[in-house]
Design a protein around this motif. Sequence first.
Motif, mmCIF file in Angstrom:
data_model
loop_
_atom_site.group_PDB
_atom_site.id
_atom_site.type_symbol
_atom_site.label_atom_id
_atom_site.label_comp_id
_atom_site.label_asym_id
_atom_site.label_seq_id
_atom_site.Cartn_x
_atom_site.Cartn_y
_atom_site.Cartn_z
ATOM 1 N N THR A 1 0.819 -1.209 0.000
ATOM 2 C CA THR A 1 0.000 0.000 0.000
ATOM 3 C C THR A 1 0.858 1.266 0.000
ATOM 4 O O THR A 1 0.416 2.310 -0.470
ATOM 5 C CB THR A 1 -0.920 0.030 1.231
ATOM 6 N N THR A 2 2.066 1.184 0.542
ATOM 7 C CA THR A 2 2.991 2.326 0.588
ATOM 8 C C THR A 2 4.389 1.815 0.297
ATOM 9 O O THR A 2 4.827 0.828 0.888
ATOM 10 C CB THR A 2 2.980 3.002 1.970
ATOM 11 N N SER B 1 -0.791 4.010 11.000
ATOM 12 C CA SER B 1 -1.230 3.737 9.633
ATOM 13 C C SER B 1 -0.115 3.146 8.788
ATOM 14 O O SER B 1 1.073 3.380 9.053
ATOM 15 C CB SER B 1 -1.739 5.023 8.968
ATOM 16 N N ASN B 2 -0.487 2.407 7.745
ATOM 17 C CA ASN B 2 0.498 1.897 6.796
ATOM 18 C C ASN B 2 1.244 3.035 6.120
ATOM 19 O O ASN B 2 2.446 2.933 5.852
ATOM 20 C CB ASN B 2 -0.194 1.043 5.727
ATOM 21 N N ARG B 3 0.547 4.114 5.837
ATOM 22 C CA ARG B 3 1.171 5.255 5.168
ATOM 23 C C ARG B 3 2.292 5.831 6.032
ATOM 24 O O ARG B 3 3.391 6.095 5.541
ATOM 25 C CB ARG B 3 0.119 6.323 4.876
ATOM 26 N N SER C 1 6.371 4.751 5.188
ATOM 27 C CA SER C 1 7.258 5.826 4.739
ATOM 28 C C SER C 1 8.328 6.167 5.762
ATOM 29 O O SER C 1 9.179 7.034 5.513
ATOM 30 C CB SER C 1 6.436 7.087 4.449
ATOM 31 N N GLU D 1 4.662 12.403 -3.155
ATOM 32 C CA GLU D 1 4.133 11.071 -3.432
ATOM 33 C C GLU D 1 3.820 10.956 -4.916
ATOM 34 O O GLU D 1 3.419 11.923 -5.564
ATOM 35 C CB GLU D 1 2.903 10.776 -2.595
ATOM 36 N N ILE E 1 7.349 8.813 -1.410
ATOM 37 C CA ILE E 1 6.699 7.511 -1.475
ATOM 38 C C ILE E 1 6.081 7.266 -2.845
ATOM 39 O O ILE E 1 5.770 8.208 -3.586
ATOM 40 C CB ILE E 1 5.607 7.342 -0.385
ATOM 41 N N LEU F 1 2.845 5.059 -4.616
ATOM 42 C CA LEU F 1 1.568 4.459 -4.281
ATOM 43 C C LEU F 1 1.124 3.533 -5.398
ATOM 44 O O LEU F 1 0.931 3.966 -6.528
ATOM 45 C CB LEU F 1 0.500 5.537 -4.049
#
Length: 322
Positions: free
Chosen positions: A36-37, A114-116, A120, A295, A318, A320
């Motif tokens: 996801t990231t 969070s995954n984000r 990161s 991103e 990052i 996506l």
Amino acid sequence: MSLSIELQTVGGPEVFATVNTVVPDPTPEEVQVRQTTIGVNYVDIYHRKGLYPLPQFAAVLGVEGAGVVVAVGTNVANFHVGQRVAYAATPPGSYAETRNIPQGCLIGVPDDLSNRLVGSSMLRGLTAQMILRRVHSVSAKEFVLVHAGAGGLGQLVSRWATQLGAIVIATVGSERKIAIAKNAGAKAVFLHSDPNWAKKVIEFTGGQGVHLACDGIGGNMLKQTIACIRPFGTLANLGQPAGAVPPLHVEEIGSIKLSQPSVIAYIKNIADYRLAATDLFSALRSGLINAIGAEYALTDAALAHTELEAGRTTGSTILLPT
């Protein structure tokens, strides 16, 4: 099918190719992760340019990311389908929608992060933890010099050192980055193009010099930085985008501690890896901010490399997946 960005040969960002591949079932010791990231780091540029040679081509770059487990190998006991996970410093391969990863490289993502954020933060966060806890255990009111203070690692080190009570001094490459470094916690910011920056650092510390300096620039910057370190202080070289560090004579180093610490070597020990990740997660919960400066879609990996290498990004970068 999984979309991935392959490196066909060493060179500039133009050597990337977008391909669709079938991801094999994980081996008994592997976990399959739908990402996801995906973190983009300067080490990826070193791999792309051949400064850190890869074993084969075509190759998929990237050593950091987060995602969701979609399959596990027969010997995997600590991870399950649907679990959120993150990693850093694995074998390269994160520029992909889905990949297989050795289970020892993975860390479970806590429910309250969070995954984000975690995806990161892993590589830079673990590097910052290594610098501030292992290379030099930073204490309140110590002076910490951070080069490239507006960059992803520079901001994270500055924020974490400030959280620990240290006094951060930063250098940056342009006027527009001064405010960014100050926002990350730096009490004084100097342009590293200023021929008097080192003198100004020493003056800011009352003539004593800093306890710790983090050099993520390399080239001639390291030799200039030696003059800013107080006796028995520490200088850590963490990257060389400005070129290789020229040879030094031992008498030039004097009574300071000089190191070139590797986060990849640091977290090869699974126990150290998990302890460092736990420390990082705790710092993130306590308000440590990891600023995401840029991103891009996974298919724009070449553009991400171009901007990062040119120094036009600040904070973390990052990718996506679609």
